[in-house]
Design a protein around this motif. Structure first.
Motif, PDB file in Angstrom:
ATOM      1  N   ASP A  78      -2.108 -10.581  -0.659  1.00 10.01           N
ATOM      2  CA  ASP A  78      -2.042 -10.962  -2.077  1.00 10.01           C
ATOM      3  C   ASP A  78      -1.870  -9.766  -3.004  1.00 10.01           C
ATOM      4  OD1 ASP A  78      -2.407 -13.561  -1.296  1.00 10.01           O
ATOM      5  OD2 ASP A  78      -4.580 -13.520  -1.574  1.00 10.01           O
ATOM      6  N   HIS A  79      -2.241  -8.553  -2.531  1.00 10.66           N
ATOM      7  CA  HIS A  79      -2.142  -7.383  -3.387  1.00 10.66           C
ATOM      8  C   HIS A  79      -0.711  -6.852  -3.462  1.00 10.66           C
ATOM      9  CE1 HIS A  79      -2.543  -5.874   0.701  1.00 10.66           C
ATOM     10  NE2 HIS A  79      -1.998  -4.740   0.302  1.00 10.66           N
ATOM     11  N   LEU A  80       0.205  -7.410  -2.657  1.00 12.10           N
ATOM     12  CA  LEU A  80       1.587  -6.961  -2.675  1.00 12.10           C
ATOM     13  C   LEU A  80       2.369  -7.689  -3.765  1.00 12.10           C
ATOM     14  CD1 LEU A  80       2.375  -6.976   1.155  1.00 12.10           C
ATOM     15  CD2 LEU A  80       1.568  -5.067  -0.248  1.00 12.10           C
ATOM     16  N   THR A  81       3.348  -6.989  -4.308  1.00 13.46           N
ATOM     17  CA  THR A  81       4.228  -7.631  -5.281  1.00 13.46           C
ATOM     18  C   THR A  81       5.215  -8.540  -4.551  1.00 13.46           C
ATOM     19  OG1 THR A  81       5.913  -5.906  -5.202  1.00 13.46           O
ATOM     20  CG2 THR A  81       4.063  -5.579  -6.724  1.00 13.46           C
ATOM     21  N   LYS A  82       5.851  -9.427  -5.297  1.00 14.56           N
ATOM     22  CA  LYS A  82       6.851 -10.309  -4.703  1.00 14.56           C
ATOM     23  C   LYS A  82       7.995  -9.497  -4.112  1.00 14.56           C
ATOM     24  CE  LYS A  82       8.877 -14.376  -4.025  1.00 14.56           C
ATOM     25  NZ  LYS A  82      10.213 -13.995  -3.614  1.00 14.56           N
ATOM     26  N   GLU A  83       8.365  -8.416  -4.768  1.00 11.24           N
ATOM     27  CA  GLU A  83       9.448  -7.568  -4.286  1.00 11.24           C
ATOM     28  C   GLU A  83       9.072  -6.906  -2.964  1.00 11.24           C
ATOM     29  OE1 GLU A  83       8.284  -7.596  -7.350  1.00 11.24           O
ATOM     30  OE2 GLU A  83      10.001  -8.471  -8.408  1.00 11.24           O
ATOM     31  N   GLN A  84       7.801  -6.446  -2.856  1.00 10.80           N
ATOM     32  CA  GLN A  84       7.349  -5.835  -1.607  1.00 10.80           C
ATOM     33  C   GLN A  84       7.325  -6.852  -0.467  1.00 10.80           C
ATOM     34  OE1 GLN A  84       3.620  -4.201  -3.087  1.00 10.80           O
ATOM     35  NE2 GLN A  84       4.372  -2.117  -2.737  1.00 10.80           N
ATOM     36  N   GLN A  85       6.821  -8.048  -0.738  1.00 13.51           N
ATOM     37  CA  GLN A  85       6.788  -9.079   0.298  1.00 13.51           C
ATOM     38  C   GLN A  85       8.196  -9.404   0.788  1.00 13.51           C
ATOM     39  OE1 GLN A  85       4.547 -12.505  -0.934  1.00 13.51           O
ATOM     40  NE2 GLN A  85       2.754 -11.312  -1.533  1.00 13.51           N
ATOM     41  N   ASP A  86       9.140  -9.538  -0.145  1.00 15.69           N
ATOM     42  CA  ASP A  86      10.520  -9.831   0.252  1.00 15.69           C
ATOM     43  C   ASP A  86      11.093  -8.695   1.093  1.00 15.69           C
ATOM     44  OD1 ASP A  86      10.379 -12.199  -1.109  1.00 15.69           O
ATOM     45  OD2 ASP A  86      11.427 -11.468  -2.904  1.00 15.69           O
TER      46      ASP A  86
END
Length: 232
Positions: free
Chosen positions: A160-168
């Motif tokens: 959850d601490h990751l940004t959407k860009e990092q997850q992608d």
């Protein structure tokens, strides 16, 4: 483990799966080969009665045979490969260390040399550090930095601490999660003198950086991880 070859029914829709445990175990299967399941050890073929005439290819699943490149100071040196040892509930996930061969055995198949099978990726990198120490006239026992892919980090859940860009970027392979620490040699009078081992107390895990950095670094960690790397 049962050595009998059982029927694999490609009509069931799971053309890549073991007919006994349904584990994905065959990469690009054909009807003219005998496969071995890396999860339960089952051997299966489309035409098991013809097993004497078919090619026995063993474990061929994509997960087990995928090569994970290892660099030394950014240059290709070898690769790691996942390995299943045992079967069923007794299966152990291990890591094979391989070194690219250019001079020692020129006609060696695929120009790679097997080095070791280890319990962890960090141990496998230590084995490659040992192989590297023999490249010179004398053994090089200098400590090195290891960048290790962090397979315990869950990219898909609990991040959850990751940004959407990092997850992608993690999902499409642009970014990877690493641990970074020191690989040292045992000192005299240890009977393991000269053998490399990961100094677990020095490792920092869960670091996100561009893909392709896993490997050994003799002077400094790659720039993307330098802030979290210990000093040699």
């Amino acid at each position: 483990m049962n050595n009998d070859v059982i029927s694999w029914n490609s009509a069931n829709g799971d053309t890549y799966a073991c007919p006994r445990c349904n584990h994905d175990t065959a990469d690009q299967p054909t009807s003219w080969e005998v496969y071995t399941c890396c999860n339960c050890g089952t051997r299966f073929a489309r035409f098991p009665r013809l097993q004497r005439f078919l090619r026995h290819v063993g474990i061929t699943c994509e997960f087990c045979t995928e090569r994970h490149p290892v660099v030394v100071d950014g240059k290709p040196y070898g690769f790691l490969r996942n390995r299943h040892n045992g079967s069923g509930t007794h299966a152990r996930h291990q890591v094979e260390a391989w070194k690219y061969d250019t001079d020692e055995i020129p006609d060696h198949k695929d120009r790679v040399l097997y080095r070791d099978t280890c319990a962890t990726r960090a141990d496998a990198l230590a084995s490659l550090a040992r192989a590297r120490s023999y490249n010179g006239v004398e053994d090089d026992f200098s400590p090195v930095l290891a960048v290790v892919a962090d397979k315990k980090f869950n990219k898909y859940y609990g991040a959850d601490h990751l940004t959407k860009e990092q997850q992608d970027a993690l999902h499409d392979g642009t970014l990877e999660v690493y641990g970074v620490g020191v690989i040292r040699t045992h000192d005299a009078p240890s009977p393991m003198r000269g053998w490399f081992y990961p100094d677990t107390d020095t490792f920092t895990w869960g670091l996100i950086a561009p893909s392709g950095l896993e490997g050994l670094y003799t002077k400094a960690a790659p720039e993307a991880l330098a802030a979290n790397a210990p000093k040699l």
